[in-house]
Design a protein around this motif. Structure first.
Motif, PDB file in Angstrom:
ATOM      1  N   SER A 180      16.440  62.850 104.311  1.00  8.93           N
ATOM      2  CA  SER A 180      15.894  63.768 103.316  1.00  8.93           C
ATOM      3  C   SER A 180      14.813  63.116 102.474  1.00  8.93           C
ATOM      4  O   SER A 180      13.897  63.792 101.993  1.00  8.93           O
ATOM      5  N   SER A 204      11.173  67.225 103.675  1.00  6.40           N
ATOM      6  CA  SER A 204      11.421  67.833 104.981  1.00  6.40           C
ATOM      7  C   SER A 204      10.889  69.258 105.046  1.00  6.40           C
ATOM      8  O   SER A 204      10.198  69.630 106.001  1.00  6.40           O
ATOM      9  N   ARG A 205      11.183  70.072 104.038  1.00  4.97           N
ATOM     10  CA  ARG A 205      10.709  71.457 104.043  1.00  4.97           C
ATOM     11  C   ARG A 205       9.335  71.596 103.387  1.00  4.97           C
ATOM     12  O   ARG A 205       8.466  72.316 103.888  1.00  4.97           O
ATOM     13  N   GLU A 256      17.219  71.050 110.854  1.00  3.08           N
ATOM     14  CA  GLU A 256      18.245  71.742 110.083  1.00  3.08           C
ATOM     15  C   GLU A 256      19.555  71.838 110.847  1.00  3.08           C
ATOM     16  O   GLU A 256      20.642  71.668 110.268  1.00  3.08           O
ATOM     17  N   LEU A 291      11.407  71.808 112.648  1.00  3.32           N
ATOM     18  CA  LEU A 291      12.182  71.976 111.422  1.00  3.32           C
ATOM     19  C   LEU A 291      13.523  72.619 111.715  1.00  3.32           C
ATOM     20  O   LEU A 291      14.548  72.235 111.130  1.00  3.32           O
ATOM     21  N   ARG A 292      13.555  73.580 112.615  1.00  5.74           N
ATOM     22  CA  ARG A 292      14.808  74.225 112.978  1.00  5.74           C
ATOM     23  C   ARG A 292      15.772  73.232 113.622  1.00  5.74           C
ATOM     24  O   ARG A 292      16.980  73.245 113.325  1.00  5.74           O
TER      25      ARG A 292
END
Length: 332
Positions: A85, A117-118, A33, A29-30
Motif C-alpha cells: 500500500s 495504489s488507487r 485488489e 488494479l483489479r
C-alpha cells in the motif's frame, strides 16, 4: 489533407491508445485488489485459528510453537500488505506509468494523503487523457491555421500534463497548512495523555482513533504510522512521513522528540509543555505579522474607495457653486 486534419487524426489515434492503456491499468488494479482481499482473508483465518484451540493437533506437537509460527506468518503477510500500500503496485514502476508518475509526483501524492495504489492509477490516466483531449478541444474550438496549429497543440498538451500535478501540489500545500494549524492541539493532547500515565504507543493510538474530528490530518497519519510500527518498522521509520508533512520544522521537532523518548525513555511531559508555549508564541507572532500586512493592504483599499467619496463631499459644493456662477454669467 490539411495539417489540421492530420493533427486531429493523430490525436484521435492517441486517444484510442490512451483508452487501451487505461483498460490495462484497470485490469492490473483489479488484480491487485483481489490479491489484497485474499491476503486479508488469509490473515483473518489465521487469527481465528490462533485464537481457537485446535482439537486435531497431532500428539507431541507444541501448541505455542504452532501459534507463534502462525502469528509470525500473519505479521509477515500484514507487513507485506502495508508495504504494497505504501509503495504501490508493480505496474507503477514500468513504462509510461513511471514517466507520468515520477518520484516527485509520488512524494506530492503522499503529502496530499492519497493512496498510491488507487490514486496513482487515477493520476496517470488523468494526465494521459488530458494530454490528448485538451489539444483536440483546442484545435476544434480555435481552428488555428498554419504554424498556429503547433502552438495551440503544444500549449494544450503541456496544460494537460501539468494540470493534475498543479492540483496535487495545491492539495498538498493545503494539507501542510492544516498540519500547522493542528500541531498546537496535537502537542497539548499528547502532553495530557502522557500526564495521566499512558505510554507513547497508547497515546498515539488514542490520538489516531478518538480525535479524528479535531485532528483530521494528523490522526490519519498517526493511524498509518501505528500500522507501520505494528508491522515491524521502527518508530523513526513509521513517523518519517509525518515529519515531512509539516510546512515548517515544528512537526519534525515533535517527531524527533517522540523517537528519542521511545528509544531512550524519559519524561516527555515537560519538553512538550515548553514546546507548546513556544508554538503559542510563534502563532501570536504570526498573527501580528498578518495584522501588519492587512493594515498595509487596507491603506490602498481606503485610497481607492474613500478618497473619491471624500473629494466629492469636500469639493462637491465648490464645484457646484463655480458651475452656477458660470451659468449665470453665460445667461447675462
Amino acid at each position: 489533407m490539411t495539417s489540421q486534419t492530420l493533427w486531429t487524426l493523430s490525436l484521435a489515434f492517441g486517444a484510442l491508445s490512451i483508452v487501451l492503456f487505461a483498460g490495462g491499468l484497470f485490469w492490473h488494479l483489479r488484480r491487485s485488489e483481489r490479491a489484497q482481499a485474499r491476503v486479508d482473508e488469509v490473515l483473518q483465518t489465521r487469527e481465528t485459528s490462533a485464537a481457537t484451540f485446535n482439537p486435531f493437533l497431532m500428539p507431541g506437537a507444541n501448541p505455542q510453537a504452532a501459534s507463534a509460527a502462525g502469528t509470525a506468518k500473519a505479521d509477515k503477510d500484514a507487513a507485506q500488505t502495508v508495504a504494497n500500500s505504501m509503495n504501490g503496485p508493480a505496474w507503477l514502476d514500468s513504462g509510461i506509468a513511471r514517466a507520468l508518475l515520477a518520484d516527485e509526483d509520488r512524494k506530492l501524492m503522499e503529502q496530499a494523503g492519497i493512496e498510491l495504489s488507487r490514486g496513482g492509477l487515477i493520476y496517470v490516466i488523468s494526465r494521459a487523457a488530458l494530454a490528448v483531449l485538451l489539444p483536440v478541444l483546442a484545435l476544434l474550438a480555435f481552428s488555428p491555421k498554419g504554424n498556429a496549429v503547433l502552438f495551440y497543440g503544444f500549449l494544450a498538451f503541456g496544460l494537460g500534463i501539468m494540470l493534475p500535478k498543479w492540483y496535487m501540489r495545491s492539495k498538498a500545500n493545503q494539507r501542510r497548512v492544516q498540519v500547522v494549524e493542528e500541531l498546537p492541539l496535537f502537542v497539548d493532547l499528547l502532553r495530557l495523555l502522557q500526564g495521566v500515565g499512558l505510554s507513547i504507543d497508547q497515546s498515539m493510538h488514542i490520538l489516531a482513533t478518538e480525535f479524528g474530528s479535531v485532528l483530521r490530518v494528523i490522526s490519519t497519519e498517526l493511524a498509518l504510522a501505528n500500522r507501520l510500527h505494528s508491522s515491524g518498522r521502527t518508530r523513526e521509520q513509521s513517523l518519517q512521513r509525518l515529519s515531512q508533512l509539516g510546512a515548517d520544522d515544528d512537526m519534525s521537532a515533535v517527531v524527533n522528540l517522540l523517537v528519542q523518548v521511545d528509544r531512550h525513555g524519559g519524561a516527555v511531559q515537560e519538553p512538550l509543555k515548553e514546546f507548546s508555549i513556544r508554538l503559542r508564541e510563534k502563532r501570536q507572532a504570526g498573527f501580528k505579522e498578518k495584522i501588519g500586512t492587512i493594515t498595509v493592504k487596507m491603506t490602498g483599499v481606503m485610497v481607492l474607495t474613500l478618497l473619491p467619496a471624500l473629494m466629492v463631499i469636500t469639493a462637491g459644493p465648490g464645484f457646484t457653486a463655480v458651475i452656477r456662477s458660470l451659468s449665470a454669467m453665460g445667461g447675462k
